[in-house]
Motif scaffolding. Structure first.
Motif, PDB file in Angstrom:
ATOM      1  N   UNK A  47      33.828 -40.028 -83.176  1.00 62.62           N
ATOM      2  CA  UNK A  47      33.881 -41.400 -82.655  1.00 62.62           C
ATOM      3  C   UNK A  47      33.278 -41.319 -81.421  1.00 62.62           C
ATOM      4  N   UNK A  48      32.186 -42.301 -81.082  1.00 61.28           N
ATOM      5  CA  UNK A  48      31.676 -42.250 -79.773  1.00 61.28           C
ATOM      6  C   UNK A  48      30.888 -43.670 -79.673  1.00 61.28           C
ATOM      7  N   UNK A  49      30.290 -43.900 -78.499  1.00 59.12           N
ATOM      8  CA  UNK A  49      29.642 -44.966 -78.372  1.00 59.12           C
ATOM      9  C   UNK A  49      28.650 -44.759 -77.123  1.00 59.12           C
ATOM     10  N   UNK A  50      28.031 -45.709 -76.461  1.00 56.18           N
ATOM     11  CA  UNK A  50      26.843 -45.650 -75.346  1.00 56.18           C
ATOM     12  C   UNK A  50      27.614 -45.084 -74.209  1.00 56.18           C
ATOM     13  N   UNK A  51      28.810 -45.496 -73.858  1.00 51.69           N
ATOM     14  CA  UNK A  51      29.499 -45.033 -72.683  1.00 51.69           C
ATOM     15  C   UNK A  51      30.541 -43.971 -73.013  1.00 51.69           C
ATOM     16  N   UNK A  52      30.750 -43.569 -74.065  1.00 51.48           N
ATOM     17  CA  UNK A  52      31.883 -42.608 -74.555  1.00 51.48           C
ATOM     18  C   UNK A  52      31.255 -41.489 -75.474  1.00 51.48           C
ATOM     19  N   UNK A  53      31.056 -40.202 -74.645  1.00 49.82           N
ATOM     20  CA  UNK A  53      30.710 -39.013 -75.604  1.00 49.82           C
ATOM     21  C   UNK A  53      31.517 -38.892 -76.770  1.00 49.82           C
TER      22      UNK A  53
ATOM     23  N   UNK B 117      34.201 -46.880 -65.086  1.00 52.23           N
ATOM     24  CA  UNK B 117      34.767 -48.243 -65.316  1.00 52.23           C
ATOM     25  C   UNK B 117      33.980 -49.315 -64.895  1.00 52.23           C
ATOM     26  N   UNK B 118      32.721 -49.122 -64.190  1.00 55.25           N
ATOM     27  CA  UNK B 118      31.793 -50.097 -63.886  1.00 55.25           C
ATOM     28  C   UNK B 118      30.724 -50.278 -64.855  1.00 55.25           C
TER      29      UNK B 118
ATOM     30  N   UNK C 201      18.136 -57.343 -83.204  1.00 52.20           N
ATOM     31  CA  UNK C 201      18.962 -57.311 -82.230  1.00 52.20           C
ATOM     32  C   UNK C 201      18.687 -56.302 -81.112  1.00 52.20           C
ATOM     33  N   UNK C 202      19.686 -56.524 -80.006  1.00 52.13           N
ATOM     34  CA  UNK C 202      19.180 -55.497 -78.956  1.00 52.13           C
ATOM     35  C   UNK C 202      20.839 -55.127 -78.435  1.00 52.13           C
ATOM     36  N   UNK C 203      20.817 -54.204 -77.604  1.00 55.69           N
ATOM     37  CA  UNK C 203      22.134 -53.697 -76.829  1.00 55.69           C
ATOM     38  C   UNK C 203      21.713 -53.635 -75.444  1.00 55.69           C
ATOM     39  N   UNK C 204      22.489 -54.346 -74.724  1.00 53.05           N
ATOM     40  CA  UNK C 204      22.467 -54.184 -73.215  1.00 53.05           C
ATOM     41  C   UNK C 204      23.564 -53.292 -72.456  1.00 53.05           C
ATOM     42  N   UNK C 205      23.078 -52.284 -71.823  1.00 54.27           N
ATOM     43  CA  UNK C 205      24.063 -51.338 -71.129  1.00 54.27           C
ATOM     44  C   UNK C 205      23.599 -50.994 -69.651  1.00 54.27           C
ATOM     45  N   UNK C 206      24.719 -51.495 -68.937  1.00 52.86           N
ATOM     46  CA  UNK C 206      24.543 -51.289 -67.444  1.00 52.86           C
ATOM     47  C   UNK C 206      25.935 -51.551 -66.583  1.00 52.86           C
ATOM     48  N   UNK C 207      25.724 -51.732 -65.264  1.00 48.83           N
ATOM     49  CA  UNK C 207      26.812 -52.322 -64.454  1.00 48.83           C
ATOM     50  C   UNK C 207      27.445 -53.494 -64.973  1.00 48.83           C
ATOM     51  N   UNK C 208      28.778 -53.599 -64.992  1.00 48.32           N
ATOM     52  CA  UNK C 208      29.411 -54.923 -65.309  1.00 48.32           C
ATOM     53  C   UNK C 208      29.146 -55.939 -64.286  1.00 48.32           C
TER      54      UNK C 208
ATOM     55  N   UNK D 297      20.515 -43.070 -66.215  1.00 49.38           N
ATOM     56  CA  UNK D 297      19.479 -44.267 -65.758  1.00 49.38           C
ATOM     57  C   UNK D 297      20.801 -45.308 -65.203  1.00 49.38           C
ATOM     58  N   UNK D 298      21.640 -45.386 -66.267  1.00 43.19           N
ATOM     59  CA  UNK D 298      22.684 -46.461 -65.955  1.00 43.19           C
ATOM     60  C   UNK D 298      23.527 -46.114 -64.667  1.00 43.19           C
ATOM     61  N   UNK D 299      23.814 -44.985 -64.518  1.00 44.69           N
ATOM     62  CA  UNK D 299      24.531 -44.502 -63.055  1.00 44.69           C
ATOM     63  C   UNK D 299      23.417 -44.614 -62.258  1.00 44.69           C
TER      64      UNK D 299
END
Length: 710
Positions: free
Chosen positions: A374-380, A413-414, A434-441, A473-475
């Motif tokens: 199991x994984x996601x953009x913010x979960x290894x 968490x951010x 579709x598209x996915x946005x990934x970044x700071x909350x 890049x997100x960090x």
């Protein structure tokens, strides 16, 4: 003094990027997992992981065992054991014997050994160089070429291209561990390349995939449209079990030996497309039966869920319920990877519940226990396990339990991600992407730069997976926009077909639409700091976008780009890609003068879809990376773009690595991502010398000791 000040900030930023990379790379990726025993009081799972070792510039492989109780709660886990030298391994059905293919460097040369182990010790070792039956064993992940015979060192031989160099002709070898013999089976016709072989249930015959060989091989890496058949080898008899004009893969038998299943697709222009799930009742009939057919748009499955078809590259080696009535498979669906239970008799497809919205992929199934990653953009990646109960009304309810927990991502968490579906109000046959946005909350209005990332392929997709580059890049303060334009997988076969003849047009429009929607939806994005980042077809789109919409983008990073399709057509290992995606016919030879198909017209049409047409309009500083061993989009493509931009006085930088198409060697990967980050940070600043953008990295990593670790 000012120069020294900027240099000091640059070095400090470089150090912080490197520390971020080191911290994130401590999260290993999960390669495989296998249930090795099930008892009344619990279950044991052996997993295989890969982790970057930056000091040694390698990816280390290790195994780790997990013991769980009868309720699937963790009891104990072993220390990792390094298995880097293992190329392949396989266990007997009763788990009492294990065979390992190991690669060892002796006197500067690579040698392969097969080791046979029981539960207590090493039984036998076979040095494959001592046998004349074959060359090296094909693992489909090596780039080592076969050692040529003396006098033939410089004779060209067709192979399967990118990442399969040197793979010319395969033979099936039987290793008899009682008689200590390795004997080839000579009964496969010479115009077929056997692969993915397995024993039939009685252990007397072999089933596998036979790829049709032609004088010119076309690249197989990432291409599921190569002519291939499921075959049966019974004694000296070779028989194809599937019909013509199909591409087949991953045959697997059920535990009771009564069923054979595989994936297949029609051979057509898209290099990756939706697949059928096929079935034969073994020892009863040899007429294939369709379990799940091609899905053109979407179908409604159990629990009123939408299903867009199978796009899997493989089927797990063990994918069956204990009664051989249910199958467990995973596939991209829109912006995720989802897993499914398929009832072989009723042909009902049921989605496996995964409430947190992450991606879920099946690794192994045994006695109704199912192991996933199991994984996601913010979960290894993490290892999870569930128990299948066929008596439940909803067979997709498995109660998943975590075996592992990934290391925390700094400042996670951010971070947030969000999928967006969009439908055009037009009369076109395909309107959705579709598209996915990934970044700071949370961030101040117009404070964040945006990294726009179209995927490669083009018949591929972003599926909510962890990627170290994008995490970095997100960090560093970027918003990431991952775009599944029309033509992506996971959205039905018609969506894929729609892009044929429209590359450089439809996909470009979808990317621009996604950027405008994101700018409207996420007020924290600065519209004056939009950048581009892409690989292969993604880099092709970066070139198109930076030319066709020059005022929209501030800086560009591309690797292994496609720039001029007619010249790529003469060099690439998949020349059929070029006419297929530009709406032309693939011709191996010049047509006769009387033919209605004119070769010059084909070349002009390919050129019309090429980014090189728009090179004179590019303004954004552009960084390009190419690999000298790239057989897919040759390095000359990137050099062409670099030289054209220089001639037009566009700031450009070219990196040439000794690597293949993916530029995935560890030393290359880290060099590229650091240089890409520095490039983007430099050119999103308000002035070329302004260190303002570098403060982004400072803000995200201000508590360095706690965030990154010493």
């Amino acid at each position: 003094m000012l120069v020294l000040f900027y240099l000091s900030i640059l070095l400090k930023t470089l150090k912080k990027i490197l520390k971020l990379y080191k911290r994130l790379s401590q999260n290993p990726s999960l390669i495989s997992a296998r249930i090795i025993s099930i008892a009344r009081n619990g279950i044991s799972i052996q997993s295989v992981w890969a982790q970057r070792n930056l000091e040694r510039n390698i990816k280390q492989k290790f195994t780790q065992d997990f013991n769980l109780d009868a309720d699937l709660q963790p009891l104990v886990e072993s220390f990792p054991v390094d298995v880097t030298s293992e190329l392949l391994s396989a266990s007997s059905e009763n788990e009492k014997l294990k065979a390992i293919l190991r690669e060892v460097i002796i006197d500067g040369k690579s040698r392969q050994f097969i080791e046979i182990w029981d539960r207590q010790h090493l039984i036998k070792t076979y040095d494959l160089t001592a046998y004349d039956a074959h060359g090296q064993i094909y693992t489909d992940i090596q780039e080592n070429e076969e050692e040529p015979e003396r006098g033939t060192e410089y004779v060209y031989k067709s192979d399967w291209g990118e990442q399969l160099e040197g793979k010319h002709q395969s033979v099936i070898i039987i290793l008899n561990i009682v008689k200590d013999t390795l004997l080839p089976l000579p009964f496969i016709p010479h115009d077929y390349f056997p692969a993915e072989v397995i024993w039939t249930p009685n252990g007397e015959c072999i089933v596998g995939v036979a790829y049709k060989l032609y004088p010119r091989y076309l690249g197989r890496f990432g291409c599921s449209n190569r002519e291939s058949y499921i075959f049966l080898l019974k004694g000296a008899e070779f028989r194809k079990l599937t019909g013509p004009d199909k591409a087949c893969k991953t045959p697997q038998f059920s535990p009771d030996g009564k069923h054979l299943i595989w994936l297949e697709r029609d051979i057509d222009k898209p290099h990756h497309n939706v697949q059928r799930l096929m079935h034969i009742k073994w020892d009863e009939v040899e007429t294939p039966d369709v379990v799940v057919d091609l899905v053109n748009k979407c179908i409604i499955i159990a629990n009123d869920k939408k299903f867009y078809g199978f796009y899997g590259q493989t089927i797990p080696k063990r994918c069956w319920s204990n009664d051989s009535q249910y199958l467990f498979l995973s596939t991209p669906q829109r912006s995720n990877i989802k897993s499914y239970v398929v009832n072989l008799e009723s042909k009902m497809v049921t989605e496996i519940e995964n409430p947190d919205g992450s991606s879920l992929s099946v690794l192994d199934v045994r006695k109704n226990r199912v192991v996933f990653t199991r994984f996601s953009i913010i979960q290894p990646p993490q290892l999870v396990v569930g128990k299948f109960d066929p008596s439940l009304e909803n067979v997709g309810h498995l109660n998943l339990y975590n075996c592992t927990s990934p290391l925390d991502i700094p400042n996670s968490q951010n971070l947030m991600y969000e999928h967006t579906e969009f439908v055009y109000k037009t009369s076109e046959s395909i309107k959705d992407f579709n598209f996915t946005y990934f970044g700071e909350k949370v961030a101040p209005e117009k404070s964040m730069p945006l990294l726009v990332v179209p995927h490669g392929g083009p018949h591929y997709s972003f599926c909510n997976q962890f990627n170290i580059d994008y995490a970095i890049f997100a960090l560093m303060g970027f918003g990431i926009l991952q775009i599944n334009f029309r033509g992506s997988t996971g959205m039905g076969g018609n969506n894929i077909q729609f892009l044929a003849g429209r590359i450089g047009e439809t996909d470009v429009l979808d990317c621009v639409t996604a950027v405008n929607l994101a700018l409207h939806k996420y007020s924290q994005i600065d519209p004056n700091k939009v950048t581009l980042y892409g690989l292969c077809h993604g880099a092709f789109l970066c070139a198109h976008l930076s030319g066709q919409h020059a005022n929209m983008f501030r800086a560009v990073v591309m690797r292994s780009p496609i720039i001029d399709i007619p010249s790529m057509f003469t060099e690439t290992d998949i020349p059929d890609w070029c006419p297929a995606n530009t709406g032309c016919q693939f011709l191996e030879s010049l047509p006769p003068a009387t033919s209605e198909t004119k070769y010059t017209e084909i070349v002009l049409k390919m050129f019309d879809h090429s980014p090189i047409r728009h090179a004179d309009k590019v303004k954004a500083p552009t960084m390009i990376a190419v690999g000298t061993k790239d057989l897919r989009s040759p390095a000359s493509q990137g050099r062409l773009w670099y030289n054209r931009l220089l001639a037009n006085n566009v700031i450009s930088k070219l990196f040439i690595y000794e690597d293949n198409h993916m530029l995935a060697k560890d030393v290359v990967e880290i060099d590229f991502v650091i240089n890409a980050a520095l490039w983007l940070l430099k050119y999103i600043s308000d002035t070329p010398e302004d260190p303002k953008s570098i403060v982004l990295a400072e803000e995200v990593t201000k508590d360095e000791d706690n965030l990154i670790g010493k």
